[in-house]
Scaffold this motif. Structure first.
Motif, PDB file in Angstrom:
ATOM      1  N   ALA A 122       0.735  -1.200   0.220  1.00 25.61           N
ATOM      2  CA  ALA A 122       0.133   0.088   0.055  1.00 25.61           C
ATOM      3  C   ALA A 122       0.916   1.283  -0.117  1.00 25.61           C
ATOM      4  N   SER A 123       0.831   2.247  -1.053  1.00 27.17           N
ATOM      5  CA  SER A 123       1.680   3.305  -1.133  1.00 27.17           C
ATOM      6  C   SER A 123       0.763   4.317  -1.913  1.00 27.17           C
ATOM      7  N   ALA A 124       0.921   5.429  -1.498  1.00 25.51           N
ATOM      8  CA  ALA A 124       0.149   6.673  -2.080  1.00 25.51           C
ATOM      9  C   ALA A 124       0.692   6.952  -3.551  1.00 25.51           C
ATOM     10  N   THR A 125       2.152   6.335  -3.783  1.00 23.61           N
ATOM     11  CA  THR A 125       2.945   6.632  -4.840  1.00 23.61           C
ATOM     12  C   THR A 125       2.952   5.481  -5.837  1.00 23.61           C
ATOM     13  N   SER A 126       2.298   4.459  -5.421  1.00 23.50           N
ATOM     14  CA  SER A 126       2.380   3.183  -6.244  1.00 23.50           C
ATOM     15  C   SER A 126       1.707   3.456  -7.760  1.00 23.50           C
ATOM     16  N   LEU A 127       2.305   2.749  -8.718  1.00 23.58           N
ATOM     17  CA  LEU A 127       1.616   2.886  -9.931  1.00 23.58           C
ATOM     18  C   LEU A 127       0.327   1.841 -10.226  1.00 23.58           C
ATOM     19  N   SER A 128       0.196   1.088  -9.067  1.00 28.55           N
ATOM     20  CA  SER A 128      -1.087   0.156  -8.966  1.00 28.55           C
ATOM     21  C   SER A 128      -2.394   0.918  -8.222  1.00 28.55           C
ATOM     22  N   ARG A 129      -3.193   0.971  -9.043  1.00 23.98           N
ATOM     23  CA  ARG A 129      -4.464   1.649  -8.485  1.00 23.98           C
ATOM     24  C   ARG A 129      -4.863   1.286  -6.934  1.00 23.98           C
ATOM     25  N   TYR A 130      -4.953  -0.344  -7.016  1.00 19.36           N
ATOM     26  CA  TYR A 130      -5.046  -0.967  -5.884  1.00 19.36           C
ATOM     27  C   TYR A 130      -4.418  -0.486  -4.605  1.00 19.36           C
ATOM     28  N   ALA A 131      -2.923  -0.466  -4.713  1.00 22.91           N
ATOM     29  CA  ALA A 131      -1.983  -0.235  -3.913  1.00 22.91           C
ATOM     30  C   ALA A 131      -2.264   1.463  -3.284  1.00 22.91           C
ATOM     31  N   ARG A 132      -2.692   1.944  -4.151  1.00 19.00           N
ATOM     32  CA  ARG A 132      -2.837   3.631  -3.996  1.00 19.00           C
ATOM     33  C   ARG A 132      -4.232   3.573  -3.187  1.00 19.00           C
ATOM     34  N   SER A 133      -5.117   2.950  -3.594  1.00 17.01           N
ATOM     35  CA  SER A 133      -6.474   3.024  -2.851  1.00 17.01           C
ATOM     36  C   SER A 133      -6.328   2.382  -1.441  1.00 17.01           C
ATOM     37  N   LYS A 134      -5.667   1.323  -1.327  1.00 27.05           N
ATOM     38  CA  LYS A 134      -5.187   0.901   0.197  1.00 27.05           C
ATOM     39  C   LYS A 134      -4.717   1.877   0.925  1.00 27.05           C
ATOM     40  N   ALA A 135      -3.640   2.643   0.392  1.00 26.30           N
ATOM     41  CA  ALA A 135      -2.899   3.426   1.236  1.00 26.30           C
ATOM     42  C   ALA A 135      -3.762   4.833   1.684  1.00 26.30           C
ATOM     43  N   GLU A 136      -4.680   5.108   0.483  1.00 30.71           N
ATOM     44  CA  GLU A 136      -5.765   6.184   0.951  1.00 30.71           C
ATOM     45  C   GLU A 136      -6.705   5.709   2.023  1.00 30.71           C
ATOM     46  N   GLY A 137      -6.982   4.483   1.892  1.00 33.63           N
ATOM     47  CA  GLY A 137      -7.867   4.156   2.957  1.00 33.63           C
ATOM     48  C   GLY A 137      -7.290   4.261   4.421  1.00 33.63           C
ATOM     49  N   GLU A 138      -5.997   3.706   4.387  1.00 30.16           N
ATOM     50  CA  GLU A 138      -5.282   3.675   5.521  1.00 30.16           C
ATOM     51  C   GLU A 138      -5.087   5.064   6.320  1.00 30.16           C
ATOM     52  N   ALA A 139      -4.774   5.900   5.236  1.00 26.03           N
ATOM     53  CA  ALA A 139      -4.691   7.463   5.937  1.00 26.03           C
ATOM     54  C   ALA A 139      -5.992   8.102   6.352  1.00 26.03           C
TER      55      ALA A 139
END
Length: 321
Positions: A122-139
């Protein structure tokens, strides 16, 4: 003996959710499972004594239903997630906005303890939309509830998983299994039952408040090693075909188009292919299962037991000498 605390579990009727409900119920908590289709999750009731596990209807797109599911609860778990987007079930709506709705509703109702199940990578800078959405959820969760615990599992395995079962099923019909990028990406699969234990520990340990844990099992495997493990478990000989990422992208594009047809499965998506290009293992400096007092189960101890159905004669299959 039952405790007075009620823990609401969003996504409790899913693969990982069933293990979470079982762990919480075994520890004596009253569990309220919030799901879109309660009538399809009646089997969860038998995971506790009579009345211990309650089913309620809730939809993350309807805040009022989320609030009803949280009434009287002392804690909340969010397990809602999808691997593939479909219709209204998008990464943004479920992983990001859904988590935000749950956390903000919980905070407004005085609930302070929440466990948000995210994902390694999970990362706000990932190229994956899945990973970015997970990071946004965490935040969003931590902004509303600073004492929330974030759990980031690697690939989760268990009887109903979508990784080992998918490729074992595929191996019954195809002459070769693809090794995207040469099969060098690394994974650290974690048993679903251990994720359930981690959720329980997150509620019961004061030192877990406001912390993030990355959940991986005892072993680290390359993608190729996992494919070989699957073929060994189902006793089938298949070619393992290394494919460059560019070819993988073409296959993923076709898979998405075919998967859009009724009753056709999606083998892999372009977003999943992006995720495969990065290792999915616990970071060296991360808090882990061990920090929660959990010794993880191995892939070798669990996976072969439920992949036997993919052998030529299922449980009656006999290996050649």
């Amino acid at each position: 003996m039952l405790r007075d605390e009620i823990i609401t579990v969003f996504g409790g009727s899913g693969f990982v959710g069933r293990h979470v409900v079982r762990a919480l119920a075994k520890a004596g908590y009253r569990v309220r499972v919030a799901t879109r289709r309660p009538h399809l999750a009646q089997d969860l009731r038998v995971m506790g004594v009579v009345g211990q596990v309650q089913l309620v209807q809730a939809n993350l797109r309807v805040p009022a239903s989320v609030e009803r599911a949280l009434e009287g609860a002392t804690g909340v778990v969010n397990l809602v997630g999808v691997l593939n987007e479909s219709g209204r079930q998008t990464f943004s709506r479920l992983h990001a906005l859904g988590a935000k709705t749950i956390a903000e509703s919980a905070a407004a109702m005085g609930i302070r303890r929440m466990v948000q199940v995210s994902a390694i990578g999970a990362s706000a800078t990932s190229l994956s939309r899945y990973a970015r959405s997970k990071a946004e959820g965490e935040a969003s969760v931590l902004a509303a509830l600073p004492e929330a615990t974030i759990l980031r599992p690697s690939i989760v395995f268990g009887t109903e998983d979508s990784f080992f079962n998918r490729f074992a099923a595929m191996a019954r019909f195809v002459p070769a299994l693809p090794l995207f990028g040469g099969g060098k990406s690394r994974f650290q699969p974690v048993f679903a039952g251990d994720v359930g234990k981690a959720v329980l520990a997150a509620f019961e340990r004061d030192d877990a408040r406001g912390q993030t844990y990355e959940l991986g099992g005892p072993g680290v495997y390359t993608y190729e090693a996992l494919m070989r493990l699957i073929l060994e478990a189902i006793d089938r000989k298949r070619l393992l075909l290394p494919l460059p990422w560019a070819i993988g992208k073409v296959i993923a594009t076709v898979s998405e188009l075919v998967g859009a047809l009724p009753l056709m499965p999606v083998i892999i998506t372009r977003d999943q292919l992006i995720q495969l290009q990065s290792d999915n293992v616990v970071a060296d400096d991360a808090k882990t299962l061990a920090d929660l007092g959990i010794h993880g189960e191995t892939v070798e101890a669990i996976v072969p037991s439920y992949l036997e159905r993919y052998r030529h004669h299922g449980q009656f299959h006999e290996r050649e000498a």
